[in-house]
Design an enzyme around this catalytic site. Structure first.
Site, PDB file in Angstrom:
ATOM      1  N   HIS A   1       0.819  -1.216   0.000  1.00  0.00           N
ATOM      2  CA  HIS A   1       0.000   0.000   0.000  1.00  0.00           C
ATOM      3  C   HIS A   1       0.849   1.261   0.000  1.00  0.00           C
ATOM      4  O   HIS A   1       0.350   2.347   0.304  1.00  0.00           O
ATOM      5  CB  HIS A   1      -0.964   0.008   1.195  1.00  0.00           C
TER       6      HIS A   1
ATOM      7  N   ASN B   1      -3.522 -11.957  16.436  1.00  0.00           N
ATOM      8  CA  ASN B   1      -4.408 -10.799  16.577  1.00  0.00           C
ATOM      9  C   ASN B   1      -5.162 -10.964  17.901  1.00  0.00           C
ATOM     10  O   ASN B   1      -5.622 -12.068  18.192  1.00  0.00           O
ATOM     11  CB  ASN B   1      -5.407 -10.792  15.398  1.00  0.00           C
ATOM     12  N   PRO B   2      -5.304  -9.861  18.686  1.00  0.00           N
ATOM     13  CA  PRO B   2      -6.070 -10.025  19.935  1.00  0.00           C
ATOM     14  C   PRO B   2      -7.557 -10.304  19.676  1.00  0.00           C
ATOM     15  O   PRO B   2      -8.258 -10.833  20.513  1.00  0.00           O
ATOM     16  CB  PRO B   2      -5.882  -8.693  20.660  1.00  0.00           C
TER      17      PRO B   2
HETATM   18  C1  BV8 Z   1      -7.675  -2.416  -5.655  1.00  0.00           C
HETATM   19  C2  BV8 Z   1      -4.369   3.812   2.187  1.00  0.00           C
HETATM   20  C3  BV8 Z   1      -7.879  -2.955  -7.955  1.00  0.00           C
HETATM   21  C4  BV8 Z   1      -3.104   4.182   2.731  1.00  0.00           C
HETATM   22  C5  BV8 Z   1      -5.688   1.851   2.360  1.00  0.00           C
HETATM   23  C6  BV8 Z   1     -12.114  -7.202  -4.091  1.00  0.00           C
HETATM   24  C7  BV8 Z   1     -10.946  -7.296  -4.864  1.00  0.00           C
HETATM   25  C8  BV8 Z   1     -10.217  -6.153  -5.157  1.00  0.00           C
HETATM   26  C9  BV8 Z   1     -10.630  -4.892  -4.640  1.00  0.00           C
HETATM   27  C10 BV8 Z   1     -11.784  -4.817  -3.885  1.00  0.00           C
HETATM   28  C11 BV8 Z   1     -12.521  -5.955  -3.606  1.00  0.00           C
HETATM   29  N1  BV8 Z   1     -13.591  -5.568  -2.864  1.00  0.00           N
HETATM   30  C12 BV8 Z   1     -13.531  -4.234  -2.639  1.00  0.00           C
HETATM   31  C13 BV8 Z   1     -12.449  -3.749  -3.249  1.00  0.00           C
HETATM   32  C14 BV8 Z   1     -12.050  -2.344  -3.242  1.00  0.00           C
HETATM   33  C15 BV8 Z   1     -11.186  -1.985  -2.053  1.00  0.00           C
HETATM   34  C16 BV8 Z   1     -11.537  -2.687  -0.773  1.00  0.00           C
HETATM   35  O1  BV8 Z   1     -10.933  -3.700  -0.429  1.00  0.00           O
HETATM   36  N2  BV8 Z   1     -12.478  -2.123  -0.044  1.00  0.00           N
HETATM   37  C17 BV8 Z   1     -12.838  -2.704   1.237  1.00  0.00           C
HETATM   38  C18 BV8 Z   1     -13.073  -1.580   2.252  1.00  0.00           C
HETATM   39  C19 BV8 Z   1     -14.071  -3.580   1.031  1.00  0.00           C
HETATM   40  N3  BV8 Z   1      -9.806  -2.269  -2.411  1.00  0.00           N
HETATM   41  C20 BV8 Z   1      -9.141  -1.341  -3.132  1.00  0.00           C
HETATM   42  O2  BV8 Z   1      -9.641  -0.329  -3.573  1.00  0.00           O
HETATM   43  C21 BV8 Z   1      -7.664  -1.624  -3.386  1.00  0.00           C
HETATM   44  N4  BV8 Z   1      -7.372  -1.454  -4.792  1.00  0.00           N
HETATM   45  O3  BV8 Z   1      -8.253  -3.403  -5.330  1.00  0.00           O
HETATM   46  O4  BV8 Z   1      -7.282  -2.138  -6.971  1.00  0.00           O
HETATM   47  C22 BV8 Z   1      -9.227  -2.350  -8.181  1.00  0.00           C
HETATM   48  C23 BV8 Z   1      -9.279  -1.059  -8.664  1.00  0.00           C
HETATM   49  C24 BV8 Z   1     -10.553  -0.513  -8.908  1.00  0.00           C
HETATM   50  C25 BV8 Z   1     -11.709  -1.241  -8.614  1.00  0.00           C
HETATM   51  C26 BV8 Z   1     -11.614  -2.545  -8.072  1.00  0.00           C
HETATM   52  C27 BV8 Z   1     -10.361  -3.103  -7.864  1.00  0.00           C
HETATM   53  C28 BV8 Z   1      -6.791  -0.620  -2.649  1.00  0.00           C
HETATM   54  C29 BV8 Z   1      -6.779  -0.926  -1.200  1.00  0.00           C
HETATM   55  C30 BV8 Z   1      -5.809   0.006  -0.463  1.00  0.00           C
HETATM   56  C31 BV8 Z   1      -6.607   1.022   0.283  1.00  0.00           C
HETATM   57  N5  BV8 Z   1      -5.729   1.866   1.065  1.00  0.00           N
HETATM   58  N6  BV8 Z   1      -5.007   2.764   2.996  1.00  0.00           N
HETATM   59  C32 BV8 Z   1      -3.315   4.912   4.015  1.00  0.00           C
HETATM   60  O5  BV8 Z   1      -3.972   5.985   4.037  1.00  0.00           O
HETATM   61  O6  BV8 Z   1      -2.799   4.374   4.979  1.00  0.00           O
HETATM   62  S1  BV8 Z   1      -6.520   0.664   3.240  1.00  0.00           S
HETATM   63  C33 BV8 Z   1      -6.170   0.676   4.902  1.00  0.00           C
HETATM   64  O7  BV8 Z   1      -6.819  -0.496   5.441  1.00  0.00           O
HETATM   65  C34 BV8 Z   1      -4.712   0.488   5.246  1.00  0.00           C
HETATM   66  O8  BV8 Z   1      -3.820   0.668   4.165  1.00  0.00           O
HETATM   67  C35 BV8 Z   1      -4.596  -0.931   5.721  1.00  0.00           C
HETATM   68  O9  BV8 Z   1      -3.602  -1.555   5.037  1.00  0.00           O
HETATM   69  C36 BV8 Z   1      -5.885  -1.525   5.334  1.00  0.00           C
HETATM   70  C37 BV8 Z   1      -6.284  -2.674   6.218  1.00  0.00           C
HETATM   71  O10 BV8 Z   1      -6.374  -2.198   7.556  1.00  0.00           O
HETATM   72  P1  BV8 Z   1      -5.539  -2.981   8.701  1.00  0.00           P
HETATM   73  O11 BV8 Z   1      -4.095  -2.763   8.447  1.00  0.00           O
HETATM   74  O12 BV8 Z   1      -6.019  -4.360   8.802  1.00  0.00           O
HETATM   75  O13 BV8 Z   1      -5.941  -2.137   9.969  1.00  0.00           O
HETATM   76  P2  BV8 Z   1      -7.353  -2.190  10.744  1.00  0.00           P
HETATM   77  O14 BV8 Z   1      -7.416  -0.982  11.594  1.00  0.00           O
HETATM   78  O15 BV8 Z   1      -8.456  -2.492   9.783  1.00  0.00           O
HETATM   79  O16 BV8 Z   1      -7.219  -3.467  11.683  1.00  0.00           O
HETATM   80  C38 BV8 Z   1      -6.254  -3.484  12.712  1.00  0.00           C
HETATM   81  C39 BV8 Z   1      -6.189  -4.911  13.216  1.00  0.00           C
HETATM   82  O17 BV8 Z   1      -5.134  -4.989  14.178  1.00  0.00           O
HETATM   83  C40 BV8 Z   1      -7.467  -5.354  13.939  1.00  0.00           C
HETATM   84  O18 BV8 Z   1      -7.787  -6.667  13.509  1.00  0.00           O
HETATM   85  C41 BV8 Z   1      -7.048  -5.353  15.415  1.00  0.00           C
HETATM   86  O19 BV8 Z   1      -7.725  -6.357  16.139  1.00  0.00           O
HETATM   87  C42 BV8 Z   1      -5.599  -5.671  15.312  1.00  0.00           C
HETATM   88  N7  BV8 Z   1      -4.768  -5.213  16.429  1.00  0.00           N
HETATM   89  C43 BV8 Z   1      -4.951  -4.130  17.229  1.00  0.00           C
HETATM   90  N8  BV8 Z   1      -3.942  -4.047  18.111  1.00  0.00           N
HETATM   91  C44 BV8 Z   1      -3.104  -5.092  17.846  1.00  0.00           C
HETATM   92  C45 BV8 Z   1      -3.624  -5.836  16.778  1.00  0.00           C
HETATM   93  N9  BV8 Z   1      -3.036  -6.924  16.274  1.00  0.00           N
HETATM   94  C46 BV8 Z   1      -1.878  -7.311  16.850  1.00  0.00           C
HETATM   95  N10 BV8 Z   1      -1.302  -6.650  17.881  1.00  0.00           N
HETATM   96  C47 BV8 Z   1      -1.884  -5.553  18.404  1.00  0.00           C
HETATM   97  N11 BV8 Z   1      -1.307  -4.899  19.437  1.00  0.00           N
END
Ligand code: BV8
Length: 251
Positions: free
Chosen positions: A121, A218-219
């Site tokens: 990303h 993951n917690p």
């Molecule tokens: C794309 C930007 C082709 C940077 C981010 C199916 C196939 C392909 C695409 C899609 C699809 N379905 C939908 C899509 C579109 C979309 C998507 O996935 N949408 C989701 C919301 C449904 N995907 C895209 O658009 C991607 N591009 O597919 O291109 C395409 C093009 C056009 C049309 C179709 C396809 C691009 C995705 C990138 C988006 N950019 N961020 C920035 O600003 O930072 S996403 C953002 O969420 C972050 O980058 C991060 O990587 C991502 C995931 O989040 P996490 O890292 O998991 O963080 P989160 O807070 O969610 O969770 C934290 C976790 O940690 C929790 O589980 C928690 O319990 C845990 N935790 C907490 N504390 C701890 C811990 N674990 C361990 N230790 C701890 N102490």
């Protein structure tokens, strides 16, 4: 105490085990970098649709730029945690048979000493011009003051962070290497990610379908917890050092 299965112990002790790791924002949480979707996460104030996409940026470049500038400031003030360091040690143990795929844009894995990193990303510390695509000089960003206009030094175009926004393709070569690593590994860790964002969230399934043993650290439960082979429930900065105790060199 972290309960590691006999199967995982066997793979960790394996002389030819190939490892692939996918990390998300949770790995940086214990460094003080807010995650996206946790209760105190970044997305609580703004929805992703409002900020992390080109349409939102062009509609309000200052709001989006200031949000990334705020995140850069937080990241500059923190340091890698024991989870990042454990992953660097794990890579040193599996030299040549280890790939780290990260969704994180904070650069903390590199600062912890990890080498073979695939930033699917992008990286928030790099910015480029939306008009001429020239990358901004690192110092230019450091010298920007709050409220300064973020404009290209060459053509005056708008600067944007070098991260992958929703609706944007992931960097092709980086993504291809990530899929290859997931397809060819024996052991896959998905660590600190809600597995909510595709296509990155699909990597653990790609690994499993190709015969890898998939472990989630993951917690909390995630959208893929029921599809993995083993869940180690706990924070990565605690669990990862415990897992490393089962590496032959760590005894
Ligand atoms: C794309 C930007 C082709 C940077 C981010 C199916 C196939 C392909 C695409 C899609 C699809 N379905 C939908 C899509 C579109 C979309 C998507 O996935 N949408 C989701 C919301 C449904 N995907 C895209 O658009 C991607 N591009 O597919 O291109 C395409 C093009 C056009 C049309 C179709 C396809 C691009 C995705 C990138 C988006 N950019 N961020 C920035 O600003 O930072 S996403 C953002 O969420 C972050 O980058 C991060 O990587 C991502 C995931 O989040 P996490 O890292 O998991 O963080 P989160 O807070 O969610 O969770 C934290 C976790 O940690 C929790 O589980 C928690 O319990 C845990 N935790 C907490 N504390 C701890 C811990 N674990 C361990 N230790 C701890 N102490």
């Amino acid at each position: 105490m972290v309960n590691v299965s006999e199967r995982l112990k066997e793979l960790l002790a394996g002389r030819s085990t190939r490892v692939c790791v996918l990390t998300g924002a949770g790995v940086s949480a214990e460094s003080g970098v807010p995650t996206f979707r946790d209760k105190d996460g970044l997305w609580q104030k703004f929805r992703p649709e409002e900020l992390a996409n080109m349409k939102a940026f062009l509609a309000n470049p200052k709001l989006v730029w200031d949000w990334y500038e705020h995140r850069r400031k937080v990241i500059r003030d923190v340091k890698p945690n024991a989870g990042h360091e454990a992953l660097a040690r794990m890579e040193a143990h599996f030299t040549g048979r280890f790939t780290l795929v990260t969704q994180n844009v904070d650069g903390l894995h590199a600062r912890a000493g990890s080498k073979n990193i695939l930033e699917v990303h992008g990286n928030i510390m790099r910015s480029f011009c939306v008009s001429c695509e020239k990358f901004a000089d690192e110092n230019f960003l450091l010298n920007l003051r709050e409220g300064d206009k973020a404009e290209c030094g060459d053509c005056g175009g708008l600067l944007r962070p070098d991260v992958v926004w929703f609706g944007e393709m992931l960097p092709a070569k980086v993504w291809q290497k990530s899929v290859e690593a997931a397809e060819s590994c024996d052991l896959f860790f998905t660590i600190g990610t809600s597995a909510a964002v595709y296509p990155a969230a699909g990597l653990p399934m790609v690994a499993g379908e190709n015969g890898a043993y998939v472990v989630e650290i993951n917690p909390q439960e995630t959208e893929i917890s029921s599809h993995v082979d083993e869940c180690l429930r706990g924070p990565s900065a605690v669990v990862l050092p415990e897992v490393l105790k089962h590496l032959p060199m760590e005894n």
